[in-house]
Scaffold this motif. Structure first.
Motif, PDB file in Angstrom:
ATOM      1  N   UNK A   1     -54.485  33.525 -26.479  1.00 13.38           N
ATOM      2  CA  UNK A   1     -55.486  34.528 -26.103  1.00 13.38           C
ATOM      3  C   UNK A   1     -55.609  35.615 -27.163  1.00 13.38           C
ATOM      4  N   UNK A   2     -54.493  35.918 -27.842  1.00 14.72           N
ATOM      5  CA  UNK A   2     -54.539  37.011 -28.821  1.00 14.72           C
ATOM      6  C   UNK A   2     -55.425  36.665 -30.017  1.00 14.72           C
ATOM      7  N   UNK A   3     -55.780  35.389 -30.156  1.00 17.10           N
ATOM      8  CA  UNK A   3     -56.659  35.001 -31.266  1.00 17.10           C
ATOM      9  C   UNK A   3     -58.137  35.189 -30.942  1.00 17.10           C
ATOM     10  N   UNK A   4     -58.434  35.548 -29.701  1.00 12.90           N
ATOM     11  CA  UNK A   4     -59.844  35.628 -29.297  1.00 12.90           C
ATOM     12  C   UNK A   4     -60.221  36.987 -28.713  1.00 12.90           C
ATOM     13  N   UNK A   5     -59.455  38.035 -29.052  1.00 12.48           N
ATOM     14  CA  UNK A   5     -59.701  39.313 -28.374  1.00 12.48           C
ATOM     15  C   UNK A   5     -60.414  40.355 -29.235  1.00 12.48           C
ATOM     16  N   UNK A   6     -60.260  40.293 -30.566  1.00 13.35           N
ATOM     17  CA  UNK A   6     -60.967  41.325 -31.334  1.00 13.35           C
ATOM     18  C   UNK A   6     -62.299  40.802 -31.872  1.00 13.35           C
ATOM     19  N   UNK A   7     -63.169  41.749 -32.238  1.00 16.86           N
ATOM     20  CA  UNK A   7     -64.532  41.392 -32.640  1.00 16.86           C
ATOM     21  C   UNK A   7     -64.547  40.388 -33.790  1.00 16.86           C
ATOM     22  N   UNK A   8     -63.676  40.617 -34.767  1.00 16.38           N
ATOM     23  CA  UNK A   8     -63.667  39.761 -35.951  1.00 16.38           C
ATOM     24  C   UNK A   8     -63.372  38.307 -35.577  1.00 16.38           C
ATOM     25  N   UNK A   9     -62.334  38.111 -34.767  1.00 14.06           N
ATOM     26  CA  UNK A   9     -61.967  36.747 -34.371  1.00 14.06           C
ATOM     27  C   UNK A   9     -63.019  36.122 -33.459  1.00 14.06           C
ATOM     28  N   UNK A  10     -63.589  36.962 -32.608  1.00 14.47           N
ATOM     29  CA  UNK A  10     -64.639  36.442 -31.722  1.00 14.47           C
ATOM     30  C   UNK A  10     -65.858  35.995 -32.529  1.00 14.47           C
ATOM     31  N   UNK A  11     -66.177  36.755 -33.589  1.00 14.04           N
ATOM     32  CA  UNK A  11     -67.280  36.353 -34.479  1.00 14.04           C
ATOM     33  C   UNK A  11     -66.963  35.005 -35.132  1.00 14.04           C
ATOM     34  N   UNK A  12     -65.713  34.850 -35.550  1.00 15.31           N
ATOM     35  CA  UNK A  12     -65.322  33.591 -36.200  1.00 15.31           C
ATOM     36  C   UNK A  12     -65.449  32.417 -35.232  1.00 15.31           C
ATOM     37  N   UNK A  13     -65.059  32.645 -33.986  1.00 19.07           N
ATOM     38  CA  UNK A  13     -65.179  31.584 -32.978  1.00 19.07           C
ATOM     39  C   UNK A  13     -66.649  31.230 -32.769  1.00 19.07           C
ATOM     40  N   UNK A  14     -67.477  32.278 -32.651  1.00 16.82           N
ATOM     41  CA  UNK A  14     -68.914  32.059 -32.446  1.00 16.82           C
ATOM     42  C   UNK A  14     -69.502  31.284 -33.623  1.00 16.82           C
ATOM     43  N   UNK A  15     -69.085  31.650 -34.832  1.00 21.72           N
ATOM     44  CA  UNK A  15     -69.600  30.998 -36.036  1.00 21.72           C
ATOM     45  C   UNK A  15     -69.173  29.522 -36.082  1.00 21.72           C
ATOM     46  N   UNK A  16     -67.908  29.269 -35.742  1.00 16.65           N
ATOM     47  CA  UNK A  16     -67.406  27.881 -35.764  1.00 16.65           C
ATOM     48  C   UNK A  16     -68.194  27.007 -34.785  1.00 16.65           C
ATOM     49  N   UNK A  17     -68.463  27.556 -33.605  1.00 22.25           N
ATOM     50  CA  UNK A  17     -69.211  26.792 -32.595  1.00 22.25           C
ATOM     51  C   UNK A  17     -70.656  26.595 -33.059  1.00 22.25           C
ATOM     52  N   UNK A  18     -71.263  27.682 -33.555  1.00 25.51           N
ATOM     53  CA  UNK A  18     -72.671  27.610 -33.976  1.00 25.51           C
ATOM     54  C   UNK A  18     -72.847  26.637 -35.139  1.00 25.51           C
ATOM     55  N   UNK A  19     -71.899  26.639 -36.069  1.00 22.35           N
ATOM     56  CA  UNK A  19     -72.002  25.716 -37.210  1.00 22.35           C
ATOM     57  C   UNK A  19     -71.972  24.261 -36.746  1.00 22.35           C
ATOM     58  N   UNK A  20     -71.116  23.972 -35.777  1.00 20.46           N
ATOM     59  CA  UNK A  20     -71.054  22.602 -35.245  1.00 20.46           C
ATOM     60  C   UNK A  20     -72.382  22.237 -34.589  1.00 20.46           C
ATOM     61  N   UNK A  21     -72.959  23.187 -33.871  1.00 21.26           N
ATOM     62  CA  UNK A  21     -74.246  22.933 -33.210  1.00 21.26           C
ATOM     63  C   UNK A  21     -75.338  22.711 -34.257  1.00 21.26           C
ATOM     64  N   UNK A  22     -75.299  23.491 -35.333  1.00 25.60           N
ATOM     65  CA  UNK A  22     -76.293  23.304 -36.405  1.00 25.60           C
ATOM     66  C   UNK A  22     -76.179  21.909 -36.996  1.00 25.60           C
ATOM     67  N   UNK A  23     -74.947  21.477 -37.245  1.00 30.18           N
ATOM     68  CA  UNK A  23     -74.759  20.115 -37.782  1.00 30.18           C
ATOM     69  C   UNK A  23     -75.317  19.083 -36.808  1.00 30.18           C
ATOM     70  N   UNK A  24     -75.107  19.340 -35.533  1.00 31.48           N
ATOM     71  CA  UNK A  24     -75.564  18.428 -34.489  1.00 31.48           C
ATOM     72  C   UNK A  24     -77.088  18.281 -34.511  1.00 31.48           C
ATOM     73  N   UNK A  25     -77.777  19.403 -34.696  1.00 30.41           N
ATOM     74  CA  UNK A  25     -79.240  19.347 -34.667  1.00 30.41           C
ATOM     75  C   UNK A  25     -79.836  18.880 -35.982  1.00 30.41           C
ATOM     76  N   UNK A  26     -79.012  18.826 -37.038  1.00 32.45           N
ATOM     77  CA  UNK A  26     -79.499  18.258 -38.299  1.00 32.45           C
ATOM     78  C   UNK A  26     -79.536  16.743 -38.205  1.00 32.45           C
ATOM     79  N   UNK A  27     -78.710  16.187 -37.304  1.00 35.87           N
ATOM     80  CA  UNK A  27     -78.582  14.731 -37.235  1.00 35.87           C
ATOM     81  C   UNK A  27     -79.868  14.112 -36.735  1.00 35.87           C
TER      82      UNK A  27
END
Ligand SMILES: [Zn+2]
Length: 370
Positions: A344-370
């Motif tokens: 949980x401590x990896x997902x509590x501050x803004x910086x880490x939450x942004x990174x999580x959001x980016x990782x998920x969004x990048x996967x979705x972008x790859x998905x829609x490129x297919x």
């Protein structure tokens, strides 16, 4: 005695007529199926439509398979291929990209489906001149042009609509531990994910404040706007604090018996005519969504594992109400365990939450490129 003789004849005819699909290959818009016993098999081609596109269904009676499904990645003609055993035969589903049409060539030892798409960026001239078909004098081309597809063919902003669903909310806190509540973290990360995806897509949030929404309401928010993807954001809880890790779910029907029955019903519908019932379309839509959802789930999981020190709990399928209700491909992300401090401590501050959001969004972008 006579009965036994008839039975023997029946058995023999089964043996005589059965063929084995030994190899399946797909490249440059050409699907090739190779048969073991060098016989020409009868192939029926039916084209249907799902809510997200067209599908070509090949029926091969009395054919078994010993080959693995071909993988379709970043293909200009096809979204996916799915092969299903049906009785003594096979059905092969080609989920077509916008504007793709096809020609079926059937000969001894081999059959081919050649795909063509005027919208395709990569050239298919190779497939027209470079391929030889064994016994090609026996080929029986069947051509069915398609001009009715109107699916988006690029990922410009405004083309795709994605629903972001921060889990829980209001009186429903979700998992609680280490001084954090799942509903708060899911909302914070969900909002960041919505912002990130908003750079490329239309985004609908199921909630942006601390309110409660039912599991039926959430997917409906996307369905009424014909969303292309539903992403639910959660954090996990475990009976003890040692349970940890990240997992991503996609929706799958649970009851195997019901499912087989549904599939049988669906196949009967297809066989009975070209006009496919709503039931068949719904089922085929489910099949396609499942293929897409599982691929996306893996991609999202890989993205998170690359960016966070979390245990890989894998991609799983489940019959969750929030996923079941969605007409689009849908996934549910369990980022980590609220009850595990390291997670949980990896997902509590803004910086880490942004990174999580980016990782998920990048996967979705790859998905829609297919
Ligand atoms: Zn949850």
């Amino acid at each position: 005695m006579k009965k036994i003789f008839v039975l023997l004849l029946l058995l023999m005819s089964t043996v005589v007529f059965s063929e084995t699909l030994e190899k399946m290959d797909y490249r440059s818009g050409v699907f090739t199926g190779t048969l073991r016993e060098n016989k020409q098999v009868s192939i029926e081609a039916v084209k249907g439509r799902t809510s997200t596109g067209a599908v070509l269904i090949l029926t091969l009676p009395d054919v078994r398979r010993s080959a693995a499904d071909p993988r379709i990645l970043n293909d200009p003609y096809l979204d996916s291929v799915s092969i299903m055993d049906q009785g003594n035969g096979l059905k092969i589903y080609f989920f077509l990209k916008d504007g793709t049409d096809y020609t079926v060539l059937n000969s001894k030892k081999e059959f081919q489906v050649k795909f063509n798409n005027p919208n395709a960026v990569s050239s298919d001239s190779k497939s027209k001149t470079g391929d030889r078909i064994t016994g090609s004098r026996e080929k029986e081309p069947v051509r069915t042009p398609d001009t009715t597809d109107r699916r988006p063919s690029s990922n410009r902003k405004g083309t795709y609509t994605i629903v972001v669903d921060p889990g829980h909310g209001g009186h429903d806190s979700g998992a609680v531990g280490n001084g954090y509540r799942e509903k708060d973290l899911a909302l914070q990360i969900g909002i960041k994910l919505g912002k990130e995806l908003g750079k490329d897509y239309n985004v609908i949030m199921t909630r942006t404040t601390d309110v409660f929404k039912t599991l039926q309401e959430r997917p409906e928010i996307g369905n009424v706007r014909s969303a292309d993807l539903f992403v639910s954001v959660h954090l996990n809880s475990g009976g003890n604090s040692s349970a940890s890790g990240t997992e991503v779910y996609y929706y799958a029907k649970k009851d195997a018996d019901n499912y087989s029955r549904d599939v049988a019903k669906f196949n009967n519908t297809v066989d009975s005519g070209v006009a496919m019932s709503d039931y068949a379309l719904k089922d085929i839509n489910y099949r396609m969504n499942q293929t897409r959802s599982s691929a996306l789930a893996q991609d999202v999981l890989d993205g998170l594992l690359n960016n966070f020190s979390v245990r890989d709990r894998g991609v799983k399928n489940a019959n969750f109400a929030v996923l079941r209700g969605s007409n689009s491909p849908s996934i549910l992300i369990e980022l980590g365990f609220v009850t595990n401090y390291s997670d949980v401590s990896q997902f509590v501050n803004d910086y880490d939450q942004e990174r999580a959001a980016k990782a998920i969004a990048d996967a979705i972008r790859r998905h829609f490129m297919k």
